[in-house]
Design a protein around this motif. Structure first.
Motif, PDB file in Angstrom:
ATOM      1  N   ARG A 239       0.816  -1.219   0.000  1.00  0.00           N
ATOM      2  CA  ARG A 239       0.000   0.000   0.000  1.00  0.00           C
ATOM      3  C   ARG A 239       0.854   1.275   0.000  1.00  0.00           C
ATOM      4  N   TYR A 240       2.142   1.141   0.248  1.00  0.00           N
ATOM      5  CA  TYR A 240       3.022   2.309   0.254  1.00  0.00           C
ATOM      6  C   TYR A 240       2.975   3.009  -1.111  1.00  0.00           C
ATOM      7  N   PRO A 241       2.924   4.351  -1.177  1.00  0.00           N
ATOM      8  CA  PRO A 241       3.131   5.314  -0.097  1.00  0.00           C
ATOM      9  C   PRO A 241       1.874   5.692   0.684  1.00  0.00           C
ATOM     10  N   LEU A 242       0.748   5.018   0.421  1.00  0.00           N
ATOM     11  CA  LEU A 242      -0.469   5.310   1.176  1.00  0.00           C
ATOM     12  C   LEU A 242      -0.456   4.540   2.489  1.00  0.00           C
ATOM     13  N   GLU A 243      -1.105   5.107   3.491  1.00  0.00           N
ATOM     14  CA  GLU A 243      -1.073   4.547   4.834  1.00  0.00           C
ATOM     15  C   GLU A 243      -2.297   3.684   5.113  1.00  0.00           C
ATOM     16  N   ASP A 244      -2.100   2.660   5.943  1.00  0.00           N
ATOM     17  CA  ASP A 244      -3.246   1.914   6.459  1.00  0.00           C
ATOM     18  C   ASP A 244      -3.396   2.107   7.969  1.00  0.00           C
TER      19      ASP A 244
END
Length: 400
Positions: A239-244
């Motif tokens: 999922r990087y660069p988005l955060e979970d």
């Protein structure tokens, strides 16, 4: 109390872009808009990126086949030529399409109700705000949880000083349904949410925490964030660069402090959506898992549970009451409440009733812009090695 009577001149002719058979949110929109049959009537749609599937779905939910369109461009153009053309459109599509569809809808003379987060940038939001004013239309944002009446009870109690001066704001919206990468493998609706080109600069901050941020602002309209620190992670590396997962610290202009924990990897958690406001005299706590209850904790006294629908609640919290205190209400009712308020806002806008429009508490275009700025500030802090930043309410500090 709402009982289904018509509170607008006539039902608005309503359409949807997206929200088809595989949509995670389409049914929520229809449940909300059509609960009070006197407010909206679904007459058209471009329900799916696959026109064949979109038409098949539209017909099966009662829309005439000749008004199930291949795409939104065709729908806006053809509906403009009809005497009974649509007046309002809901946009229930991936984030990256909201701006272009909203702009096209406003130019076609339509009121707009859009999914969150509204757009990728606050600059886009300001542009759309100006266009909406020019076209004399509203843009509503579907922060569905905000239709819970007990949030308005919290607002009323805070305004009356019943908890004293606000000291601590504790916000949380977490679940564990994305604890692994399996959802991306099996759900198209999840797959785009972790794609930066479609989802934008964040995953859970934009997808989840914008709900809770708006709710906190609705409850405490005079509380403004002065500084913010955001630490975000991608525990599922793909999922990087988005955060979970993200932890956000806040300092408010009045000296209060706050936290927001937002996560889709809170393994085992089904519903971790909570708001706790701590004052100098008492605290208030609401939890989505018990949506009909509000905890009122006065220092030195027994805990009180305030139940939705009772006469002892503030008038503000009883305006959208539907079933009475004997029966429970839930998320579909809260969506119906915000769609009800969208209808009132559209009616007021059409008639030039600014007094009614200004008095309505509903998530409009400014709430959408504020949600974008919340995401921008969080991302700006996280990308600067999770440092404290001055909260930018203007949308000017887009880069560190």
């Amino acid at each position: 109390m709402l009982n289904g009577e018509r509170l607008v001149n006539r039902p608005f002719r309503w359409a949807m872009v997206g929200g088809g058979r595989k949509s995670n949110v389409g049914y929520k929109h229809r449940t909300g808009a059509l609960r009070d049959n006197a407010n909206f009537q679904l007459v058209a749609g471009a329900f799916d990126i696959d026109p064949t599937q979109g038409k098949d779905f539209g017909v099966k939910i009662g829309v005439s086949s000749d008004r199930c369109y291949d795409n939104y461009q065709e729908m806006f153009a053809k509906e403009q030529d009809r005497e009974d053309g649509v007046e309002v459109v809901t946009i229930a599509t991936p984030n990256g399409t909201h701006y272009e569809i909203t702009k096209a809808a406003l130019k076609a003379g339509l009121h707009v109700i859009c999914e969150k987060p509204l757009f990728f940038s606050s600059a886009e939001g300001e542009e759309i705000k100006d266009l909406a004013e020019k076209q004399n239309k509203i843009v509503g944002v579907t922060y569905g949880y905000s239709g819970n009446q007990l949030l308005l009870q919290m607002r009323a109690m805070i305004e009356k000083g019943q908890i004293g001066d606000i000291r601590v704001v504790d916000l949380q919206y977490t679940h564990g349904f994305s604890a692994t990468d399996e959802p991306e493998k099996t759900s198209d609706a999840q797959k785009w949410r972790v794609d930066p080109k479609v989802a934008g600069p964040s995953f859970v901050i934009g997808d989840l925490s914008t709900h809770t941020y708006y709710m906190s602002q609705m409850i405490m309209p005079h509380m403004k964030i002065a500084k913010l620190l955001c630490d975000r992670q991608s525990f599922v590396g793909s999922r990087y660069p988005l955060e979970d997962n993200a932890h956000i610290l806040m300092r408010y202009e009045n000296g209060a402090v706050g936290t927001m924990w937002v996560s889709s990897i809170n393994a085992g958690c089904t519903d971790g959506h909570r708001i706790r406001i701590v004052g100098s005299k008492a605290s208030l706590e609401w939890w989505d898992d018990k949506p009909n209850e509000l905890r009122y904790e006065v220092q030195g006294e027994p805990v009180r549970i305030l139940y939705r629908g009772n006469d002892y609640l503030d008038d503000l919290a009883k305006e959208d009451e539907r079933l009475g205190a004997l029966h429970t209400e839930g998320l579909s009712d809260f969506w119906a409440n915000i769609y009800h308020r969208f209808a009132l806002a559209i009616e007021a806008k059409n008639s030039g009733d600014l007094k009614t429009l200004e008095a309505l508490i509903y998530p409009g275009i400014q709430a959408g812009i504020d949600g974008i700025r919340w995401v921008e500030n969080c991302v700006r802090s996280a990308n600067a090695n999770s440092t404290w930043i001055e909260y930018d309410h203007s949308g000017q500090k887009l880069h560190v």
